[in-house]
Design a protein around this motif. Structure first.
Motif, PDB file in Angstrom:
ATOM      1  N   MET A  51       0.830  -1.205   0.000  1.00 13.82           N
ATOM      2  CA  MET A  51       0.000   0.000   0.000  1.00 13.82           C
ATOM      3  C   MET A  51       0.865   1.257   0.000  1.00 13.82           C
ATOM      4  O   MET A  51       0.579   2.232  -0.705  1.00 13.82           O
ATOM      5  CB  MET A  51      -0.933  -0.005   1.209  1.00 13.82           C
ATOM      6  CG  MET A  51      -2.011  -1.077   1.162  1.00 13.82           C
ATOM      7  SD  MET A  51      -3.098  -1.060   2.614  1.00 13.82           S
ATOM      8  CE  MET A  51      -3.998   0.461   2.311  1.00 13.82           C
ATOM      9  N   ILE A  52       1.946   1.237   0.782  1.00 19.45           N
ATOM     10  CA  ILE A  52       2.867   2.375   0.812  1.00 19.45           C
ATOM     11  C   ILE A  52       3.508   2.568  -0.551  1.00 19.45           C
ATOM     12  O   ILE A  52       3.636   3.688  -1.058  1.00 19.45           O
ATOM     13  CB  ILE A  52       3.937   2.176   1.904  1.00 19.45           C
ATOM     14  CG1 ILE A  52       3.290   2.199   3.296  1.00 19.45           C
ATOM     15  CG2 ILE A  52       5.025   3.242   1.801  1.00 19.45           C
ATOM     16  CD1 ILE A  52       4.206   1.722   4.400  1.00 19.45           C
ATOM     17  N   LEU A  53       3.924   1.457  -1.173  1.00 17.62           N
ATOM     18  CA  LEU A  53       4.508   1.522  -2.512  1.00 17.62           C
ATOM     19  C   LEU A  53       3.522   2.135  -3.502  1.00 17.62           C
ATOM     20  O   LEU A  53       3.884   2.990  -4.324  1.00 17.62           O
ATOM     21  CB  LEU A  53       4.928   0.124  -2.953  1.00 17.62           C
ATOM     22  CG  LEU A  53       5.498  -0.021  -4.366  1.00 17.62           C
ATOM     23  CD1 LEU A  53       6.743   0.834  -4.536  1.00 17.62           C
ATOM     24  CD2 LEU A  53       5.823  -1.488  -4.662  1.00 17.62           C
ATOM     25  N   ALA A  54       2.270   1.719  -3.415  1.00 16.85           N
ATOM     26  CA  ALA A  54       1.245   2.270  -4.310  1.00 16.85           C
ATOM     27  C   ALA A  54       1.072   3.770  -4.081  1.00 16.85           C
ATOM     28  O   ALA A  54       0.935   4.544  -5.040  1.00 16.85           O
ATOM     29  CB  ALA A  54      -0.079   1.547  -4.089  1.00 16.85           C
ATOM     30  N   LEU A  55       1.086   4.201  -2.824  1.00 17.01           N
ATOM     31  CA  LEU A  55       0.948   5.626  -2.518  1.00 17.01           C
ATOM     32  C   LEU A  55       2.141   6.425  -3.026  1.00 17.01           C
ATOM     33  O   LEU A  55       1.998   7.566  -3.481  1.00 17.01           O
ATOM     34  CB  LEU A  55       0.787   5.818  -1.004  1.00 17.01           C
ATOM     35  CG  LEU A  55      -0.555   5.391  -0.404  1.00 17.01           C
ATOM     36  CD1 LEU A  55      -0.500   5.421   1.120  1.00 17.01           C
ATOM     37  CD2 LEU A  55      -1.695   6.285  -0.912  1.00 17.01           C
ATOM     38  N   GLU A  56       3.338   5.834  -2.941  1.00 13.50           N
ATOM     39  CA  GLU A  56       4.538   6.506  -3.457  1.00 13.50           C
ATOM     40  C   GLU A  56       4.432   6.715  -4.973  1.00 13.50           C
ATOM     41  O   GLU A  56       4.745   7.790  -5.498  1.00 13.50           O
ATOM     42  CB  GLU A  56       5.779   5.664  -3.141  1.00 13.50           C
ATOM     43  CG  GLU A  56       6.115   5.586  -1.664  1.00 13.50           C
ATOM     44  CD  GLU A  56       7.262   6.506  -1.293  1.00 13.50           C
ATOM     45  OE1 GLU A  56       7.493   7.486  -2.024  1.00 13.50           O
ATOM     46  OE2 GLU A  56       7.912   6.232  -0.280  1.00 13.50           O
ATOM     47  N   ILE A  57       4.014   5.669  -5.678  1.00 14.76           N
ATOM     48  CA  ILE A  57       3.874   5.767  -7.139  1.00 14.76           C
ATOM     49  C   ILE A  57       2.786   6.766  -7.501  1.00 14.76           C
ATOM     50  O   ILE A  57       2.939   7.580  -8.419  1.00 14.76           O
ATOM     51  CB  ILE A  57       3.579   4.376  -7.731  1.00 14.76           C
ATOM     52  CG1 ILE A  57       4.771   3.436  -7.502  1.00 14.76           C
ATOM     53  CG2 ILE A  57       3.260   4.478  -9.215  1.00 14.76           C
ATOM     54  CD1 ILE A  57       4.493   1.987  -7.840  1.00 14.76           C
ATOM     55  N   GLN A  58       1.673   6.724  -6.756  1.00 11.69           N
ATOM     56  CA  GLN A  58       0.582   7.664  -7.004  1.00 11.69           C
ATOM     57  C   GLN A  58       1.016   9.102  -6.745  1.00 11.69           C
ATOM     58  O   GLN A  58       0.628  10.030  -7.469  1.00 11.69           O
ATOM     59  CB  GLN A  58      -0.627   7.310  -6.134  1.00 11.69           C
ATOM     60  CG  GLN A  58      -1.868   8.153  -6.408  1.00 11.69           C
ATOM     61  CD  GLN A  58      -2.385   7.967  -7.818  1.00 11.69           C
ATOM     62  OE1 GLN A  58      -2.579   6.841  -8.267  1.00 11.69           O
ATOM     63  NE2 GLN A  58      -2.609   9.058  -8.537  1.00 11.69           N
ATOM     64  N   GLN A  59       1.840   9.295  -5.702  1.00 11.52           N
ATOM     65  CA  GLN A  59       2.336  10.634  -5.396  1.00 11.52           C
ATOM     66  C   GLN A  59       3.107  11.212  -6.575  1.00 11.52           C
ATOM     67  O   GLN A  59       2.959  12.388  -6.929  1.00 11.52           O
ATOM     68  CB  GLN A  59       3.237  10.580  -4.161  1.00 11.52           C
ATOM     69  CG  GLN A  59       3.793  11.931  -3.722  1.00 11.52           C
ATOM     70  CD  GLN A  59       2.724  12.803  -3.098  1.00 11.52           C
ATOM     71  OE1 GLN A  59       1.992  12.353  -2.231  1.00 11.52           O
ATOM     72  NE2 GLN A  59       2.618  14.046  -3.544  1.00 11.52           N
ATOM     73  N   HIS A  60       3.938  10.374  -7.178  1.00 11.50           N
ATOM     74  CA  HIS A  60       4.703  10.817  -8.346  1.00 11.50           C
ATOM     75  C   HIS A  60       3.768  11.231  -9.481  1.00 11.50           C
ATOM     76  O   HIS A  60       3.953  12.276 -10.115  1.00 11.50           O
ATOM     77  CB  HIS A  60       5.642   9.693  -8.799  1.00 11.50           C
ATOM     78  CG  HIS A  60       6.372   9.977 -10.064  1.00 11.50           C
ATOM     79  ND1 HIS A  60       6.014   9.394 -11.264  1.00 11.50           N
ATOM     80  CD2 HIS A  60       7.422  10.787 -10.344  1.00 11.50           C
ATOM     81  CE1 HIS A  60       6.813   9.828 -12.215  1.00 11.50           C
ATOM     82  NE2 HIS A  60       7.681  10.669 -11.684  1.00 11.50           N
ATOM     83  N   SER A  61       2.752  10.423  -9.727  1.00 10.33           N
ATOM     84  CA  SER A  61       1.791  10.737 -10.790  1.00 10.33           C
ATOM     85  C   SER A  61       1.039  12.027 -10.493  1.00 10.33           C
ATOM     86  O   SER A  61       0.839  12.870 -11.379  1.00 10.33           O
ATOM     87  CB  SER A  61       0.793   9.586 -10.965  1.00 10.33           C
ATOM     88  OG  SER A  61       1.451   8.395 -11.336  1.00 10.33           O
TER      89      SER A  61
END
Length: 341
Positions: free
Chosen positions: A203-213
């Motif tokens: 979930m943290i990884l997904a949030l990190e990727i989403q933050q970049h987007s």
């Protein structure tokens, strides 16, 4: 300056090297490694583990007694590293002579190098540091897992970089801090703990990727008007609500308690929880109610009033919306399960 050199991505070797460099007490529980330190080097905990998907999680919750540089060498795996600073701050560079970039409180960072350059993290002495690092190995991962995630990460963070390195320091993200707090709160042991950690790390990884987007989509937009101290107050309020859901938690009360305006309260809760203050309070209360129904002998009315609701019918309505059954049906199911166990 203290130098920590990590030459391997293997979790066992990594923590052996950390233990040899720092001392402390090393323990292992179902592949999760934890190094407890309280010596001349510093105080705190370093923990981490690697999952079958080729994803590793490493967390420093430390105060070093002297300036420290962590040198990560990896000649084989081309990892993409997703960094997050929950407390304090640190610097990062590719190589000793590379440009240093600061990763501050609540900030995200994505770091990758096709040229397999060593990554260096610079920690200041006497700073309470909480820093997490998720590494996704791009080479050498299990074939069954080297699929959509790896292809997407490669095309996003490698293909477009002619000079071989990718460095992104993102805007502040309170939701990631909340997930890391949930990681720290896991009390289970063994395989259950490992599975819960893996779920939250993903979930943290997904949030990190989403933050970049999101940052790319809103280059002209600032992340909000909250200062660091104001974001701290939002975190403190979130903990307070979880600990005292039965209190009368009006916007005025929370605003007075935190010295934040109602507008900044709402902005902070949208950043951290992606919902309004009222919605968050209601969700916390319903979750607490579910725990009480499952784990205590309180009847439904007692549960309702113990977590701050005044209307049983309203509580039943929102409980059913969340759990797809009424509180009574849920309690009856628990009783049936216990009776047949």
């Amino acid at each position: 300056m203290k130098t920590l050199l990590l030459r391997s991505s293997n979790i066992n070797s990594m923590f052996q090297q950390l233990s040899e460099n720092l001392g402390g007490r090393l323990s292992i529980d179902y592949q999760e490694h934890q190094l407890d330190l309280e010596n001349m080097v510093g105080q705190g905990i370093i923990r981490g583990l690697t999952f079958d998907t080729g994803i590793s999680y490493l967390e420093f919750n430390m105060t070093f007694s002297e300036d420290c540089q962590l040198i990560v060498q990896n000649s084989r795996l081309w990892p993409i590293c997703f960094a997050y600073c929950s407390d304090g701050s640190l610097m990062h560079s590719f190589g000793v002579d590379g440009e240093k970039r600061k990763l501050d409180y609540f900030q995200t960072g994505i770091l990758a190098s096709k040229e397999k350059k060593e990554q260096i993290f610079w920690f200041k002495k006497d700073v309470n540091l909480k820093f997490s690092l998720i590494s996704v190995n791009m080479v050498g991962s299990m074939p069954s897992h080297k699929s959509e995630l790896h292809n997407e990460l490669w095309s996003t963070f490698f293909d477009q970089e002619e000079n071989g390195t990718f460095i992104y320091i993102g805007s502040q993200n309170l939701k990631i801090s909340d997930k890391i707090s949930q990681l720290d709160a896991i009390a289970q042991k063994g395989i259950v703990r490992s599975l819960l950690i893996e779920g939250l790390v993903n979930m943290i990884l997904a949030l990190e990727i989403q933050q970049h987007s999101d940052d790319l989509a809103h280059l002209e937009k600032c992340t909000g008007s909250l200062t660091r101290k104001e974001m701290d107050r939002v975190k403190e309020l979130s903990v307070f609500i979880e600990n005292y859901p039965e209190k009368e938690l009006s916007i005025k009360y929370l605003s007075d308690k935190s010295s934040l305006s109602p507008c900044k309260l709402q902005e902070g809760f949208k950043l951290m929880h992606n919902r309004t203050v009222a919605d968050h309070i209601r969700d916390v209360r319903v979750q607490k109610a579910e725990e009480l129904i499952k784990n205590t002998d309180l009847n439904i009315s007692e549960v309702v009033y113990s977590i701050g609701f005044t209307s049983r019918s309203y509580f039943s309505k929102i409980f059913k919306q969340k759990y797809n059954c009424s509180p009574k049906e849920y309690k009856d199911r628990q009783f049936t399960l216990v009776a047949t166990a």
